[in-house]
Design a protein around this motif. Structure first.
Motif, PDB file in Angstrom:
ATOM      1  N   THR A  53       0.650  -1.877   0.264  1.00  0.00           N
ATOM      2  CA  THR A  53       0.102   0.270   0.313  1.00  0.00           C
ATOM      3  C   THR A  53       0.745   1.468   0.094  1.00  0.00           C
ATOM      4  O   THR A  53       2.223   1.347   0.931  1.00  0.00           O
ATOM      5  CB  THR A  53      -1.173   0.148   1.083  1.00  0.00           C
ATOM      6  N   ARG A  54       0.573   2.019  -0.935  1.00  0.00           N
ATOM      7  CA  ARG A  54       0.887   3.722  -0.540  1.00  0.00           C
ATOM      8  C   ARG A  54       0.488   4.077  -0.232  1.00  0.00           C
ATOM      9  O   ARG A  54      -0.611   4.694   0.155  1.00  0.00           O
ATOM     10  CB  ARG A  54       0.906   3.787  -2.412  1.00  0.00           C
ATOM     11  N   PRO A  55       1.207   5.456   0.437  1.00  0.00           N
ATOM     12  CA  PRO A  55       0.271   6.237   1.095  1.00  0.00           C
ATOM     13  C   PRO A  55      -0.918   7.376   0.811  1.00  0.00           C
ATOM     14  O   PRO A  55      -0.681   7.402  -0.766  1.00  0.00           O
ATOM     15  CB  PRO A  55       1.699   7.978   1.549  1.00  0.00           C
ATOM     16  N   GLY A  56      -2.244   7.246   1.065  1.00  0.00           N
ATOM     17  CA  GLY A  56      -3.179   7.912   0.444  1.00  0.00           C
ATOM     18  C   GLY A  56      -4.145   6.648   0.418  1.00  0.00           C
ATOM     19  O   GLY A  56      -5.097   6.772  -0.032  1.00  0.00           O
ATOM     20  N   SER A  57      -3.684   5.704  -0.291  1.00  0.00           N
ATOM     21  CA  SER A  57      -4.852   4.401  -1.201  1.00  0.00           C
ATOM     22  C   SER A  57      -4.758   3.300   0.512  1.00  0.00           C
ATOM     23  O   SER A  57      -5.707   2.407   0.124  1.00  0.00           O
ATOM     24  CB  SER A  57      -3.379   3.260  -1.145  1.00  0.00           C
ATOM     25  N   GLY A  58      -4.276   3.252   1.160  1.00  0.00           N
ATOM     26  CA  GLY A  58      -4.536   2.799   2.808  1.00  0.00           C
ATOM     27  C   GLY A  58      -5.753   3.053   3.500  1.00  0.00           C
ATOM     28  O   GLY A  58      -6.292   4.768   3.650  1.00  0.00           O
ATOM     29  N   GLU A  59      -6.664   2.506   4.491  1.00  0.00           N
ATOM     30  CA  GLU A  59      -7.271   2.749   5.110  1.00  0.00           C
ATOM     31  C   GLU A  59      -6.960   2.744   6.554  1.00  0.00           C
ATOM     32  O   GLU A  59      -5.935   2.597   7.344  1.00  0.00           O
ATOM     33  CB  GLU A  59      -8.119   1.857   4.925  1.00  0.00           C
ATOM     34  N   THR A  60      -7.988   3.672   7.368  1.00  0.00           N
ATOM     35  CA  THR A  60      -7.639   3.813   8.716  1.00  0.00           C
ATOM     36  C   THR A  60      -6.917   2.274   9.577  1.00  0.00           C
ATOM     37  O   THR A  60      -8.450   1.571   9.644  1.00  0.00           O
ATOM     38  CB  THR A  60      -8.076   4.455   9.427  1.00  0.00           C
ATOM     39  N   LEU A  61      -6.156   2.091  10.500  1.00  0.00           N
ATOM     40  CA  LEU A  61      -5.622   1.214  11.242  1.00  0.00           C
ATOM     41  C   LEU A  61      -6.860   1.043  12.064  1.00  0.00           C
ATOM     42  O   LEU A  61      -6.646   2.201  13.004  1.00  0.00           O
ATOM     43  CB  LEU A  61      -4.604   0.016  10.731  1.00  0.00           C
ATOM     44  N   PRO A  62      -7.584  -0.196  13.406  1.00  0.00           N
ATOM     45  CA  PRO A  62      -7.307  -0.562  14.143  1.00  0.00           C
ATOM     46  C   PRO A  62      -6.953  -0.159  15.301  1.00  0.00           C
ATOM     47  O   PRO A  62      -5.045  -1.059  15.056  1.00  0.00           O
ATOM     48  CB  PRO A  62      -8.124  -1.819  14.136  1.00  0.00           C
ATOM     49  N   ARG A  63      -6.254   0.522  16.685  1.00  0.00           N
ATOM     50  CA  ARG A  63      -5.960   0.362  17.464  1.00  0.00           C
ATOM     51  C   ARG A  63      -5.944  -0.077  18.160  1.00  0.00           C
ATOM     52  O   ARG A  63      -6.671  -1.202  18.203  1.00  0.00           O
ATOM     53  CB  ARG A  63      -6.135   1.989  17.773  1.00  0.00           C
ATOM     54  N   GLY A  64      -4.523  -0.870  18.789  1.00  0.00           N
ATOM     55  CA  GLY A  64      -4.066  -2.208  19.828  1.00  0.00           C
ATOM     56  C   GLY A  64      -4.849  -2.412  21.125  1.00  0.00           C
ATOM     57  O   GLY A  64      -5.418  -3.022  21.150  1.00  0.00           O
ATOM     58  N   PHE A  65      -4.797  -1.039  21.651  1.00  0.00           N
ATOM     59  CA  PHE A  65      -5.617  -0.361  22.560  1.00  0.00           C
ATOM     60  C   PHE A  65      -6.541   0.782  23.178  1.00  0.00           C
ATOM     61  O   PHE A  65      -5.560   1.628  21.741  1.00  0.00           O
ATOM     62  CB  PHE A  65      -4.946  -1.033  23.984  1.00  0.00           C
ATOM     63  N   PRO A  66      -7.154   1.261  23.643  1.00  0.00           N
ATOM     64  CA  PRO A  66      -7.538   2.568  23.628  1.00  0.00           C
ATOM     65  C   PRO A  66      -5.916   3.382  24.189  1.00  0.00           C
ATOM     66  O   PRO A  66      -5.580   2.871  24.885  1.00  0.00           O
ATOM     67  CB  PRO A  66      -8.714   2.382  24.828  1.00  0.00           C
ATOM     68  N   GLY A  67      -5.899   4.882  23.487  1.00  0.00           N
ATOM     69  CA  GLY A  67      -5.003   5.510  23.461  1.00  0.00           C
ATOM     70  C   GLY A  67      -3.998   5.009  22.824  1.00  0.00           C
ATOM     71  O   GLY A  67      -2.808   5.737  23.230  1.00  0.00           O
ATOM     72  N   ALA A  68      -4.169   3.831  21.904  1.00  0.00           N
ATOM     73  CA  ALA A  68      -2.360   3.409  21.557  1.00  0.00           C
ATOM     74  C   ALA A  68      -2.068   4.539  20.089  1.00  0.00           C
ATOM     75  O   ALA A  68      -3.028   5.622  20.177  1.00  0.00           O
ATOM     76  CB  ALA A  68      -3.176   1.807  20.954  1.00  0.00           C
ATOM     77  N   PRO A  69      -0.944   4.718  19.925  1.00  0.00           N
ATOM     78  CA  PRO A  69      -0.879   4.761  18.335  1.00  0.00           C
ATOM     79  C   PRO A  69      -1.332   4.838  17.045  1.00  0.00           C
ATOM     80  O   PRO A  69      -1.354   3.513  17.577  1.00  0.00           O
ATOM     81  CB  PRO A  69       0.817   5.463  19.020  1.00  0.00           C
ATOM     82  N   PRO A  70      -1.665   5.426  16.816  1.00  0.00           N
ATOM     83  CA  PRO A  70      -2.312   4.773  15.130  1.00  0.00           C
ATOM     84  C   PRO A  70      -1.199   3.814  14.356  1.00  0.00           C
ATOM     85  O   PRO A  70       0.191   4.554  14.803  1.00  0.00           O
ATOM     86  CB  PRO A  70      -1.822   5.823  14.442  1.00  0.00           C
ATOM     87  N   GLN A  71      -1.539   3.289  13.638  1.00  0.00           N
ATOM     88  CA  GLN A  71      -0.191   2.132  12.890  1.00  0.00           C
ATOM     89  C   GLN A  71      -0.655   2.631  11.907  1.00  0.00           C
ATOM     90  O   GLN A  71      -1.407   3.907  11.297  1.00  0.00           O
ATOM     91  CB  GLN A  71      -1.041   0.835  13.011  1.00  0.00           C
ATOM     92  N   VAL A  72       0.414   2.504  10.928  1.00  0.00           N
ATOM     93  CA  VAL A  72       0.626   3.321   9.453  1.00  0.00           C
ATOM     94  C   VAL A  72       0.177   1.804   8.734  1.00  0.00           C
ATOM     95  O   VAL A  72       0.602   1.643   8.433  1.00  0.00           O
ATOM     96  CB  VAL A  72       2.492   3.106   9.482  1.00  0.00           C
ATOM     97  N   PRO A  73      -1.083   2.869   8.121  1.00  0.00           N
ATOM     98  CA  PRO A  73      -1.387   1.284   7.131  1.00  0.00           C
ATOM     99  C   PRO A  73      -0.566   1.560   5.458  1.00  0.00           C
ATOM    100  O   PRO A  73      -1.090   1.212   4.984  1.00  0.00           O
ATOM    101  CB  PRO A  73      -2.501   2.925   7.264  1.00  0.00           C
ATOM    102  N   HIS A  74       0.864   1.942   5.791  1.00  0.00           N
ATOM    103  CA  HIS A  74       1.511   2.057   4.394  1.00  0.00           C
ATOM    104  C   HIS A  74       2.772   1.679   4.680  1.00  0.00           C
ATOM    105  O   HIS A  74       3.357   1.984   5.373  1.00  0.00           O
ATOM    106  CB  HIS A  74       1.481   3.556   3.332  1.00  0.00           C
ATOM    107  N   ARG A  75       3.514   1.197   3.625  1.00  0.00           N
ATOM    108  CA  ARG A  75       4.806   0.429   3.573  1.00  0.00           C
ATOM    109  C   ARG A  75       5.946   1.808   3.233  1.00  0.00           C
ATOM    110  O   ARG A  75       5.465   3.501   3.640  1.00  0.00           O
ATOM    111  CB  ARG A  75       5.486   0.255   1.691  1.00  0.00           C
ATOM    112  N   ILE A  76       6.922   2.254   4.543  1.00  0.00           N
ATOM    113  CA  ILE A  76       7.820   3.261   4.979  1.00  0.00           C
ATOM    114  C   ILE A  76       9.491   3.118   4.393  1.00  0.00           C
ATOM    115  O   ILE A  76       9.976   4.007   4.883  1.00  0.00           O
ATOM    116  CB  ILE A  76       7.411   3.690   6.358  1.00  0.00           C
ATOM    117  N   GLU A  77       9.604   2.405   3.719  1.00  0.00           N
ATOM    118  CA  GLU A  77      10.897   1.689   3.338  1.00  0.00           C
ATOM    119  C   GLU A  77      11.963   2.731   3.114  1.00  0.00           C
ATOM    120  O   GLU A  77      13.166   3.035   2.613  1.00  0.00           O
ATOM    121  CB  GLU A  77      11.288   0.474   2.252  1.00  0.00           C
TER     122      GLU A  77
END
Length: 150
Positions: A53-77
């Motif tokens: 997935t490229r930036p802008g093409s992914g959807e928001t991922l669920p958080r691991g627990f309340p207050g958890a930082p958002p996960q990155v839904p795209h590649r970052i290499e």
């Protein structure tokens, strides 16, 4: 003087009789620890790749627990390494005007105000939070090495 003698006798007794209490009891290395394998084995994770997935093409991922930082839904290499002098994440996520606004599906999530500080009357990204991957990580569908109930 009597207390010193008593303490000395007690220590001698513990040192002298301690090994006889343990006996010849041995432990199987496979039964030690929480892992179901031997403590001498080093589990190797299965090889994986991040989703394409490229930036802008992914959807928001669920958080691991309340207050958890958002996960990155795209590649970052291509964004690595992230340093104080070079942080390509800021190109999309440093948008003060979007904080608290309703986002469209392809809008990047703006950094929260906690990631900013005021310097000489200007609000700028905080240098304390410049390595985004300390808290925010890309995700891949990888089986865990061990089970978890968290």
């Amino acid at each position: 003087m009597k207390s010193r003698a008593f303490i000395g006798f007690a220590m001698l007794a513990l040192v002298g009789f301690g090994p006889t209490q343990a006996g010849d009891q041995t432990f199987d290395p496979d039964q030690m620890g929480l892992s179901p394998v031997s403590v001498f084995e080093i589990p190797a994770p299965e090889a994986f790749t991040y989703p394409d997935t490229r930036p802008g093409s992914g959807e928001t991922l669920p958080r691991g627990f309340p207050g958890a930082p958002p996960q990155v839904p795209h590649r970052i290499e291509t964004y690595l390494p992230i340093t104080l002098q070079s942080n390509r994440c800021l190109g999309c996520h440093d948008d003060l005007e979007m904080i608290g606004q309703e986002l469209a599906a392809d809008d990047p999530t703006p950094m929260p105000m906690t990631h900013y500080m005021e310097v000489e009357g200007r609000v700028v990204p905080s240098g304390e939070n410049h390595v985004c991957t300390h808290c925010h990580v890309p995700q891949a569908d990888v089986p865990p090495l061990t089970g978890s109930t968290f």
